[in-house]
Design an enzyme around this catalytic site. Sequence first.
Site, short mmCIF file in Angstrom:
data_model
loop_
_atom_site.label_atom_id
_atom_site.label_comp_id
_atom_site.label_asym_id
_atom_site.label_seq_id
_atom_site.Cartn_x
_atom_site.Cartn_y
_atom_site.Cartn_z
N THR A 140 1.07 -1.64 -0.45
CA THR A 140 -0.02 -0.15 -0.20
C THR A 140 0.63 0.82 0.09
O THR A 140 0.46 1.89 -0.78
CB THR A 140 -0.91 -0.32 1.47
OG1 THR A 140 -1.47 -1.06 1.90
CG2 THR A 140 -1.83 1.17 1.32
N GLU A 178 9.69 1.09 11.55
CA GLU A 178 8.58 1.41 11.42
C GLU A 178 7.67 1.92 12.60
O GLU A 178 7.64 3.21 12.91
CB GLU A 178 7.10 0.58 11.25
CG GLU A 178 7.43 -0.03 9.72
CD GLU A 178 6.32 -1.13 8.77
OE1 GLU A 178 6.11 -0.77 8.05
OE2 GLU A 178 5.80 -1.59 9.68
C1 5RP Z 1 5.16 -4.06 7.11
C2 5RP Z 1 4.08 -3.11 7.35
C3 5RP Z 1 2.79 -3.02 6.30
O1 5RP Z 1 2.83 -1.76 6.61
C4 5RP Z 1 1.82 -4.10 6.40
O2 5RP Z 1 2.24 -5.30 6.33
C5 5RP Z 1 0.84 -4.29 5.12
O3 5RP Z 1 1.74 -4.36 3.93
P1 5RP Z 1 0.22 -4.42 3.07
O4 5RP Z 1 0.31 -3.14 2.28
O5 5RP Z 1 1.49 -4.25 1.96
O6 5RP Z 1 -1.10 -4.74 3.09
O7 5RP Z 1 4.03 -3.66 8.40
O8 5RP Z 1 6.23 -3.96 8.15
#
Ligand code: 5RP
Length: 234
Positions: A42, A114
Site C-alpha cells: 500500500t 516503522e
Molecule cells: C510492513 C508493514 C505493512 O504496513 C503491513 O504489512 C501492510 O502491508 P501491505 O500494505 O502490503 O498490506 O507493517 O512491515
Amino acid sequence: MTNQNSPSTPLLSQDELKTLVGKAALKYVVPGEIVGVGTGSTVNKFIDALATMKDQIKGAVSSSVASTERLLALGIPVFDCNEVSELSVYIDGADEIDGQGHMVKGGGAALTREKIVAAQSRQFVCIADDSKLVETLGRFPLPVEVIPMAAQQLIRQFSVMGGVAKVRLKGNAPLVTDNGQWILDVTGLTVTDPLAFEAKVSQWPGVVTVGVFAFQKAKVCLLGTASGVKTITY
Ligand code: 5RP
C-alpha cells in the site's frame, strides 16, 4: 470516531483500493517538509503518488531498505532519522486496524523501523483497504522482531499466553530483517488490551519490537472501501 464517505466508486480490486488510499494520503503531506514513509504494497502506491509532488517536499524518512530504494529510484531524497527532529506526518499501511486506531504491523518485517519513525511523527496516517479492519486485534499472525538467541525462550513465553509462535522463514532459513534480527509470527492470540499487551511483551528480554502499535496508534485511517475512501479519525 468519525466517518466521512467520499462519493461512491465502482467495485474496485484490492490493488486499486491501495492505489486509491495511496493517492488520498497526499493531502496529509506538508509542502516544504520531510514526510515519514512506511513499508509495504500500500505504501508503494503512496510512494508512487508522492513522486508527483516530489518538487514540493524536502524528502522522506524511510522505514525500510525496500522503501528507501523505491523513494530514491523515483528521485525523492531520503534522510536518516538522526538528521531530522519531529516529522509532521508518518504514512504507513497495517495488517490490522481496530476501531480505536490500534494496529498490528510487521507483515513486511519492517516493524522496528516503522515504530521508530512513527514515534518521531506528530500523526500516524494509516492507509489500508477495508480487509484490514477488525473488531479485535489477533486475526493476522502477530509479527515480533527478536534477537535470534532469544527465539526459543520467547516461543515458550508466547505458548504460556496461548499463542503459537514460529520463526518466519525465507526459503529454508530464518528471514533476516533490515536490522539483522529474526521475526516470530504468533497465532492464536486475541489482543483485547493493546496498550497493556504492547507494554508487557516489549519488556521481554530478546524482544526488539512487538507488532502491536498501540502507543504509536493511528490518528487517521484512510480506508479503501467499495464506496470509496473512508476517512476515520480517532
Ligand atoms: C510492513 C508493514 C505493512 O504496513 C503491513 O504489512 C501492510 O502491508 P501491505 O500494505 O502490503 O498490506 O507493517 O512491515
